[in-house]
Design a protein around this motif. Structure first.
Motif, PDB file in Angstrom:
ATOM      1  N   LEU A 132       0.744  -1.266  -0.061  1.00 49.56           N
ATOM      2  CA  LEU A 132      -0.091   0.179  -0.079  1.00 49.56           C
ATOM      3  C   LEU A 132       0.793   1.452   0.006  1.00 49.56           C
ATOM      4  CD1 LEU A 132      -2.949   1.052   0.101  1.00 49.56           C
ATOM      5  CD2 LEU A 132      -2.547   1.014   2.598  1.00 49.56           C
ATOM      6  N   HIS A 133       2.144   1.173   0.809  1.00 49.75           N
ATOM      7  CA  HIS A 133       2.961   2.349   0.731  1.00 49.75           C
ATOM      8  C   HIS A 133       3.586   2.752  -0.815  1.00 49.75           C
ATOM      9  CE1 HIS A 133       5.845   5.178   2.127  1.00 49.75           C
ATOM     10  NE2 HIS A 133       6.995   4.351   1.829  1.00 49.75           N
ATOM     11  N   ALA A 149      -9.529   6.485  -6.378  1.00 48.86           N
ATOM     12  CA  ALA A 149      -8.445   5.625  -5.556  1.00 48.86           C
ATOM     13  C   ALA A 149      -8.973   4.463  -4.673  1.00 48.86           C
ATOM     14  CB  ALA A 149      -7.565   6.818  -4.650  1.00 48.86           C
ATOM     15  N   ARG A 150     -10.227   5.053  -4.294  1.00 52.41           N
ATOM     16  CA  ARG A 150     -10.672   3.792  -3.275  1.00 52.41           C
ATOM     17  C   ARG A 150     -11.303   2.747  -4.223  1.00 52.41           C
ATOM     18  NH1 ARG A 150     -14.303   7.570   0.661  1.00 52.41           N
ATOM     19  NH2 ARG A 150     -12.626   8.809   1.512  1.00 52.41           N
ATOM     20  N   ARG A 151     -11.784   3.260  -5.475  1.00 50.29           N
ATOM     21  CA  ARG A 151     -12.057   1.934  -6.153  1.00 50.29           C
ATOM     22  C   ARG A 151     -11.252   1.020  -6.573  1.00 50.29           C
ATOM     23  NH1 ARG A 151     -16.412   5.606  -9.906  1.00 50.29           N
ATOM     24  NH2 ARG A 151     -18.040   5.638  -8.441  1.00 50.29           N
ATOM     25  N   GLU A 152      -9.956   1.708  -6.883  1.00 50.23           N
ATOM     26  CA  GLU A 152      -8.875   1.128  -7.434  1.00 50.23           C
ATOM     27  C   GLU A 152      -8.301   0.071  -6.484  1.00 50.23           C
ATOM     28  OE1 GLU A 152      -4.343   1.852  -9.215  1.00 50.23           O
ATOM     29  OE2 GLU A 152      -5.705   3.523  -9.023  1.00 50.23           O
ATOM     30  N   LEU A 153      -8.320   0.702  -5.202  1.00 48.64           N
ATOM     31  CA  LEU A 153      -7.738  -0.245  -4.099  1.00 48.64           C
ATOM     32  C   LEU A 153      -8.704  -1.361  -3.901  1.00 48.64           C
ATOM     33  CD1 LEU A 153      -6.597   2.055  -1.080  1.00 48.64           C
ATOM     34  CD2 LEU A 153      -5.424   0.440  -2.471  1.00 48.64           C
ATOM     35  N   SER A 154     -10.057  -1.035  -4.084  1.00 45.49           N
ATOM     36  CA  SER A 154     -11.110  -2.343  -3.909  1.00 45.49           C
ATOM     37  C   SER A 154     -10.881  -3.517  -5.131  1.00 45.49           C
ATOM     38  CB  SER A 154     -12.502  -1.896  -4.047  1.00 45.49           C
ATOM     39  OG  SER A 154     -12.763  -0.851  -2.896  1.00 45.49           O
ATOM     40  N   VAL A 155     -10.403  -2.814  -6.218  1.00 46.16           N
ATOM     41  CA  VAL A 155     -10.313  -3.792  -7.469  1.00 46.16           C
ATOM     42  C   VAL A 155      -8.864  -4.612  -6.949  1.00 46.16           C
ATOM     43  CG1 VAL A 155      -9.394  -4.088  -9.681  1.00 46.16           C
ATOM     44  CG2 VAL A 155     -11.440  -2.399  -8.995  1.00 46.16           C
ATOM     45  N   LEU A 156      -7.958  -3.829  -6.368  1.00 46.93           N
ATOM     46  CA  LEU A 156      -6.633  -4.600  -6.014  1.00 46.93           C
ATOM     47  C   LEU A 156      -6.895  -5.812  -4.737  1.00 46.93           C
ATOM     48  CD1 LEU A 156      -4.111  -1.621  -5.838  1.00 46.93           C
ATOM     49  CD2 LEU A 156      -4.302  -3.657  -7.421  1.00 46.93           C
ATOM     50  N   TYR A 157      -7.721  -5.477  -4.095  1.00 50.14           N
ATOM     51  CA  TYR A 157      -8.112  -6.461  -2.836  1.00 50.14           C
ATOM     52  C   TYR A 157      -8.743  -7.543  -3.660  1.00 50.14           C
ATOM     53  CZ  TYR A 157      -6.475  -3.625   0.948  1.00 50.14           C
ATOM     54  OH  TYR A 157      -5.625  -2.751   1.716  1.00 50.14           O
TER      55      TYR A 157
END
Length: 345
Positions: A132-133, A149-157
């Motif tokens: 994440l860093h 950015a939150r959507r991109e993080l959700s896709v990564l998870y």
């Protein structure tokens, strides 16, 4: 009539002759049984868990040291997110495997749950946070707090969970290809080598981290496929172990050579044209540059009569002392005047 014959070793073969209603003997039925020394089995399993716990503690220490080295934005940009992500997937698999083994064998639950706990700490508190860093360092500051950015993080998870589930299904459906899958999983240094070639950063990973991770991640597969008396009773394959050690050693040696000789040391001059041209901070100073306003770091005058290496020019045509701008770039990869993104040195 019946007869029983016992073999001299641990295995016992029982042969029983059956008779039908007419008194004729039927074809013999033979049963083979193997005895298991449970005390030795539990001792080997306990020693294995001590080994896994020890290497897990070493990996945590290595990750902490590397995280300190890459704590700044410029340091995190140099590290490949695919390398850290692949290592996180490996530790997540090991956590699930040890936890499943502890649930299956009740007597080994405490030992295996301890090993699973350490692997959980590595991939969740160390590697995922490191990932994440790196992800934040490669994106603008105003983008991190946005909805995209939150959507991109959700896709990564979702990708992370999908890779975990897909790997379990593939291993379950094709158990014969487990050595090949293990070789593919241990190619985690390849993305970092590719990132070094394309970006040409300065010393992205510490040598101790490269060597320590390469050695500790080889312990478990070498024990499973190389130890002739492992507690899982898997037939050893020494040739595959040699391939694995050679493959991991080749990746680690390439990274070490990139660390000491430069990230593009093995690229020929013809192939250099295929990669992006590295920006030259020591280019010749033009007369049109606004030299009077380029002292926002140390607030001292710049002597343009000295050697050209004494000054550095940013892409937005601002001049700074070389030692000042290098220290600034170790913390933040933005121009001190215009706050524009700076290319790596």
């Amino acid at each position: 009539m019946s007869s029983i014959a016992l073999c001299p070793n641990d295995e016992a073969a029982m042969v029983r002759f059956l008779m039908d209603d007419n008194g004729d003997c039927l074809p013999p039925m033979q049963l083979n049984a193997t005895s298991v020394n449970t005390e030795m089995f539990f001792d080997k399993a306990f020693n294995y868990n001590l080994m896994v716990t020890f290497i897990s503690i070493l990996q945590v220490l290595l990750l902490i040291q590397q995280r300190k080295h890459s704590n700044t934005q410029s340091g995190a940009v140099k590290v490949s997110s695919f390398t850290i992500g692949q290592q996180a997937v490996m530790d997540a698999y090991l956590c699930l495997l040890h936890l499943t083994a502890g649930i299956t064998v009740e007597q080994l639950y405490n030992a295996f749950s301890t090993a699973a706990f350490f692997k959980f700490v590595i991939f969740s508190f160390c590697e995922l946070r490191f990932f994440l860093h790196i992800w934040k360092a490669n994106r603008p500051t105003n983008y991190i707090q946005s909805v995209e950015a939150r959507r991109e993080l959700s896709v990564l998870y979702i990708y992370f969970c999908g890779i975990l589930l897909g790997g379990i299904l593939i291993t379950y459906e094709f158990p014969k290809f487990l050595p090949v899958i293990t070789l593919v999983v241990h190619s985690y240094w390849i993305p970092q080598s590719a990132t070094n070639v394309f970006r040409d950063p300065r010393k992205p990973l510490q040598p101790s981290y490269i060597i320590g991770m390469s050695v500790t991640r080889l312990v478990i597969p070498l024990y499973i496929f190389g130890c002739p008396r492992n507690f899982m009773h898997i037939k050893p394959d020494r040739s595959w172990c040699i391939y694995l050690v050679g493959f991991a050693g080749l990746q680690a040696n390439i990274l070490l050579l990139q660390h000491y000789l430069g990230c593009r040391f093995f690229i020929f001059l013809i192939l250099m044209q295929m990669f992006p041209i590295k920006y030259n901070y020591h280019k010749r100073l033009d007369q049109d540059i606004n030299r009077a306003s380029d002292r926002v770091i140390c607030m001292t005058a710049i002597d343009f009569t000295q050697h050209p290496d004494f000054c550095m020019v940013t892409p937005c045509e601002h001049v700074f002392h070389s030692h000042c701008l290098l220290k600034w770039m170790d913390i933040k990869m933005d121009c001190p005047t215009y706050r524009r993104r700076l290319p790596p040195v």
